[in-house]
Design an enzyme around this catalytic site. Structure first.
Site, PDB file in Angstrom:
ATOM      1  N   THR A 218       0.820  -1.197   0.000  1.00 13.96           N
ATOM      2  CA  THR A 218       0.000   0.000   0.000  1.00 13.96           C
ATOM      3  C   THR A 218       0.860   1.256   0.000  1.00 13.96           C
ATOM      4  OG1 THR A 218      -1.875   1.090   1.083  1.00 13.96           O
ATOM      5  CG2 THR A 218      -0.175   0.155   2.514  1.00 13.96           C
ATOM      6  N   GLN A 240      -0.851   4.492   6.564  1.00 15.97           N
ATOM      7  CA  GLN A 240      -0.462   3.503   5.555  1.00 15.97           C
ATOM      8  C   GLN A 240       0.816   2.782   5.960  1.00 15.97           C
ATOM      9  OE1 GLN A 240      -2.529   2.669   3.133  1.00 15.97           O
ATOM     10  NE2 GLN A 240      -3.894   4.258   3.923  1.00 15.97           N
ATOM     11  N   HIS A 243       0.618  -0.591   7.762  1.00 21.03           N
ATOM     12  CA  HIS A 243       0.188  -1.802   7.062  1.00 21.03           C
ATOM     13  C   HIS A 243       1.320  -2.798   6.868  1.00 21.03           C
ATOM     14  CE1 HIS A 243      -3.403   0.485   6.120  1.00 21.03           C
ATOM     15  NE2 HIS A 243      -3.926  -0.546   5.505  1.00 21.03           N
ATOM     16  N   GLU A 310      -1.728   5.079  -5.029  1.00 19.01           N
ATOM     17  CA  GLU A 310      -2.972   4.352  -4.749  1.00 19.01           C
ATOM     18  C   GLU A 310      -3.926   5.248  -3.972  1.00 19.01           C
ATOM     19  OE1 GLU A 310      -4.449   0.447  -2.184  1.00 19.01           O
ATOM     20  OE2 GLU A 310      -2.338   1.017  -2.229  1.00 19.01           O
ATOM     21  N   HIS A 311      -3.426   5.904  -2.920  1.00 16.20           N
ATOM     22  CA  HIS A 311      -4.201   6.862  -2.143  1.00 16.20           C
ATOM     23  C   HIS A 311      -3.530   8.220  -2.282  1.00 16.20           C
ATOM     24  CE1 HIS A 311      -4.507   2.935  -0.012  1.00 16.20           C
ATOM     25  NE2 HIS A 311      -5.788   3.242   0.035  1.00 16.20           N
TER      26      HIS A 311
END
Length: 391
Positions: A218, A240, A243, A310-311
């Site tokens: 991520t 993040q 993770h 991704e984010h």
């Protein structure tokens, strides 16, 4: 990835030739527990839901409600165009017949992955939905109870205690019946996040099965200016990093003051966090994470477009206008009250893997059985930075 491919190749071949026995053997080897059978009994699903914390159940129910609203609107309709008198071209969208949905269960528990994979499949009209999640020694070889509860809540009764590359191979090749257990029928498509070995198995088996994407660890990028709150920025970078030690957390800013304040705030918040030494510190200290200083927001936009996170969070003045200029991202979180971690329960677009931002984007592939590729936009319904499980 090449090294991981060589490790998963014999695993996948073993599952291909020896079926359920191989999956069980690898579960014992990698997860430390030998299960008597792969499919989770129906009574265990029911028990998990009955014993689920009411607050967590309420959060999951709200997450499901919102996810259905979003993905119902994504469904395509048949479209016919008349090109010449008496001649037409019809475009028809047909749901995938059967999908295998992978839900990680190693370092952390993510019932949100159940929601973000199952709901799009159901809304797309997929006939058969199977879920696999690693067996947990702590729970007698069953997947984590919260994962089972989320499946039960969504009406998924085909759940397998299988993880890693062996679970992807199980979905690809199927397994034979064993005693009272009917076996797992092969699927057409596999979706869901996982570690590098899950990604490698997807790459290896792509062609035999469809896959969502080769999603890596991520990542988050935050484009921020001097108006951003360093407390929020630091918290979202950590969200993040916690993770995985390979997770990437990147701040792009034109403000030296914000960069310095964020570094100081990271030290404070990291010290008060969980999973510090095994995940957060290695992730933030790794070469994949950085604070990038740029001359202005125009240059900052070039950086985040090249990165294609991704984010992506936009924490700037007039954040909506800045977000409108982004070309490449998975999910865009607009403004200071839309933290990326809210994607698991609050706004509801599927973020279990990066959706495509544009045809030229390397990530351009479907993120779920009902998604053909899109950039998800997230803005909060109500300003809040409370833990998503309490919303």
């Amino acid at each position: 990835m090449e090294a991981a491919l060589e490790k998963v190749r014999p695993i996948c071949e073993d599952v291909r030739h020896h079926g359920a026995a191989a999956v069980i053997d690898y579960g014992e080897k990698f997860d430390g527990v030998r299960v008597p059978g792969l499919q989770v009994p129906a009574e265990e699903l029911t028990r998990a839901l009955d014993e689920l914390d009411p607050a967590v159940r309420a959060a999951l129910e709200e997450s499901v409600r919102r996810a259905r609203l979003v993905h119902r609107e994504q469904r395509r309709t048949t479209h016919t165009t008349q090109v010449v008198p008496g001649g037409t071209v019809t475009e028809k969208w047909i749901p995938v017949e059967r999908v295998g949905l992978y839900v990680p269960g190693g370092r952390s528990v993510y019932p949100s992955s159940v929601v973000m994979n199952v709901v799009p499949a159901q809304e797309a009209g997929v006939e058969g939905v199977a879920v696999a999640s690693p067996p947990q020694k702590e729970f007698g070889g069953l997947p984590h109870p919260t994962i089972l509860a989320a499946c039960a809540l969504l009406g998924v009764d085909e759940v397998y205690a299988a993880g890693g590359a062996q679970a992807i191979a199980m979905f690809a090749y199927g397994t034979e019946a064993r005693g009272d257990e009917p076996g797992c029928a092969p699927v057409n498509l596999v979706t869901g996040p996982g570690n590098i070995y899950v990604a490698a198995a997807k790459r290896l088996l792509k062609g035999r099965i469809g896959i969502d994407a080769e999603a890596g660890p991520t990542e988050i990028a935050i484009l921020a200016d001097s108006t951003a709150d360093p407390v929020h920025v630091a918290a979202d970078l950590i969200s993040q990093a916690e993770h995985d030690p390979m997770a990437a957390s990147v701040l792009v800013t034109d403000s030296e003051e914000l960069a310095g304040a964020t570094e100081a705030e990271l030290k404070t918040q990291v010290a008060a966090s969980k999973h510090v030494d095994d995940r957060i510190v290695p992730a933030l200290a790794g070469r994949q994470s950085a604070i990038v200083l740029v001359r202005d927001l125009a240059d900052g936009l070039k950086v985040v477009d090249a990165y294609g996170a991704e984010h992506l969070e936009i924490q700037t003045a007039d954040a909506a206008a800045v977000a409108d200029r982004v070309r490449n991202a998975g999910a865009i979180f607009v403004g200071p009250w839309a933290p990326s971690r809210s994607a698991t329960t609050a706004p509801a677009p599927t973020t279990s893997c990066p959706p495509a931002a544009a045809p030229a984007t390397p990530r351009a592939s479907p993120c779920s059985p009902s998604c053909a590729g899109c950039t998800s936009w997230t803005t909060p319904a109500t300003p809040s930075r409370t833990s998503p499980t309490t919303w």
